[in-house]
Design an enzyme around this catalytic site. Structure first.
Site, PDB file in Angstrom:
ATOM      1  N   GLY A  27       0.817  -1.163  -0.157  1.00  0.00           N
ATOM      2  CA  GLY A  27       0.065   0.035   0.090  1.00  0.00           C
ATOM      3  C   GLY A  27       0.780   1.290   0.013  1.00  0.00           C
ATOM      4  O   GLY A  27       0.192   2.419   0.535  1.00  0.00           O
ATOM      5  N   SER A  28       2.098   1.377  -0.466  1.00  0.00           N
ATOM      6  CA  SER A  28       2.840   2.397  -0.553  1.00  0.00           C
ATOM      7  C   SER A  28       2.183   3.494  -1.394  1.00  0.00           C
ATOM      8  O   SER A  28       2.040   4.674  -1.201  1.00  0.00           O
ATOM      9  CB  SER A  28       4.319   2.212  -0.752  1.00  0.00           C
ATOM     10  N   ASN A  41      -5.390   3.178 -12.446  1.00  0.00           N
ATOM     11  CA  ASN A  41      -4.527   2.051 -12.087  1.00  0.00           C
ATOM     12  C   ASN A  41      -3.238   2.706 -12.231  1.00  0.00           C
ATOM     13  O   ASN A  41      -2.616   3.390 -13.096  1.00  0.00           O
ATOM     14  CB  ASN A  41      -4.632   0.976 -13.042  1.00  0.00           C
ATOM     15  N   HIS A  84       0.916   1.116 -12.897  1.00  0.00           N
ATOM     16  CA  HIS A  84       1.581  -0.129 -13.390  1.00  0.00           C
ATOM     17  C   HIS A  84       2.950   0.427 -13.541  1.00  0.00           C
ATOM     18  O   HIS A  84       3.515   1.412 -14.231  1.00  0.00           O
ATOM     19  CB  HIS A  84       1.228  -0.774 -14.635  1.00  0.00           C
ATOM     20  N   THR A 131      -9.499   0.063 -18.551  1.00  0.00           N
ATOM     21  CA  THR A 131     -10.322  -0.484 -19.760  1.00  0.00           C
ATOM     22  C   THR A 131     -10.295  -1.956 -19.223  1.00  0.00           C
ATOM     23  O   THR A 131      -9.533  -2.385 -18.585  1.00  0.00           O
ATOM     24  CB  THR A 131      -9.873   0.279 -21.106  1.00  0.00           C
ATOM     25  N   THR A 175       9.991   5.194  -6.366  1.00  0.00           N
ATOM     26  CA  THR A 175      10.064   6.335  -6.044  1.00  0.00           C
ATOM     27  C   THR A 175       9.115   7.435  -6.926  1.00  0.00           C
ATOM     28  O   THR A 175       8.732   8.228  -6.833  1.00  0.00           O
ATOM     29  CB  THR A 175      11.496   6.753  -6.144  1.00  0.00           C
ATOM     30  N   GLU A 178       6.722   6.631  -8.827  1.00  0.00           N
ATOM     31  CA  GLU A 178       5.088   6.191  -8.585  1.00  0.00           C
ATOM     32  C   GLU A 178       4.665   6.919  -7.579  1.00  0.00           C
ATOM     33  O   GLU A 178       3.588   7.557  -7.879  1.00  0.00           O
ATOM     34  CB  GLU A 178       5.126   4.612  -8.371  1.00  0.00           C
TER      35      GLU A 178
END
Ligand code: GAR
Length: 209
Positions: free
Chosen positions: A12-13, A107, A109, A141, A172, A174
């Protein structure tokens, strides 16, 4: 402020980065709940420590994927979220689920999509001899890791990198990219239209430049 439910399966970072951004003045979104498909996801305790309500929905407690998603959708109805943020949620959502929140699911990724969708992303980037890697925040999607891109950020791949060292470096960026993407979408500066991400105005880069 836009109401956000974050979905996690692990540490959960990214959820925490979103929650911290939401706690800053004038941020256009708030996390109203964190949902998980794992009872022991490390992120659940982190959310609770911040006073964010959590729920978990274990796939094995339901007879089918449809029933699992129906329970999640019912719980979402009660929260009336504007946006859903998948943050390390390792489960593919069905078309039925996605249609209910069309254009309102994000999302993250850990690759520069459309390169290296799916699992084992970092090792595949290293094996391909990539000199850069990065992350992508995109609208969800039906195809896995396929939706229109909202924000991307790049990092170098350095000699001797392993999947773990590269993952840590990507993480980092993200943590900067997801709050930025959420801000842009929550403010209506980027939206999904006709299967594309449409921006109004000039968009900042993930590093704030
Ligand atoms: C993050 O690197 C995220 O991009 C990735 O899982 C990690 C979750 O970390 N997601 C995927 O691989 C989805 N296909 P976190 O739980 O600390 O945010």
């Amino acid at each position: 402020r836009k109401r956000v439910v974050a979905f996690i399966s692990g540490g959960g970072s990214n959820m925490l980065a979103l929650a911290k951004a939401c706690a800053t003045p004038d941020f256009p979104a708030q996390i109203v709940a964190v949902f998980s498909d794992k009872a022991d996801a490390g992120g659940l305790a982190k959310a609770e420590a911040l006073g964010i309500p959590t729920r978990f929905f274990l796939r094995k407690d339901f007879a089918s994927k449809e029933a699992h998603e129906a329970a999640i959708l019912a719980a979402l109805d009660a929260l009336a979220p504007d946006l859903l943020c998948l943050a390390g949620y390792m489960r593919l959502l069905s078309g039925t689920f996605i249609n209910r929140y069309e254009g309102r699911i994000l999302n993250i990724h850990p690759s520069l999509l459309p390169l290296f969708p799916g699992l084992n992303t970092h090792q595949r980037a290293i094996d391909a001899g990539m000199r850069i890697a990065g992350c992508t925040v995109h609208f969800v999607t039906e195809g896995m890791d396929e939706g229109p891109v909202v924000v991307q950020a790049a990092v170098p791949v350095v000699p001797g990198d392993t999947s773990d060292t590269l993952a840590a470096r990507v993480l980092t960026v993200e943590h900067r990219s997801y709050p930025l993407a959420l801000r842009l979408v929550a403010e209506g500066k980027v939206r999904m239209e006709g299967g594309k991400a449409v921006a109004s105005g000039t968009l900042p880069q993930a590093d704030g430049a």
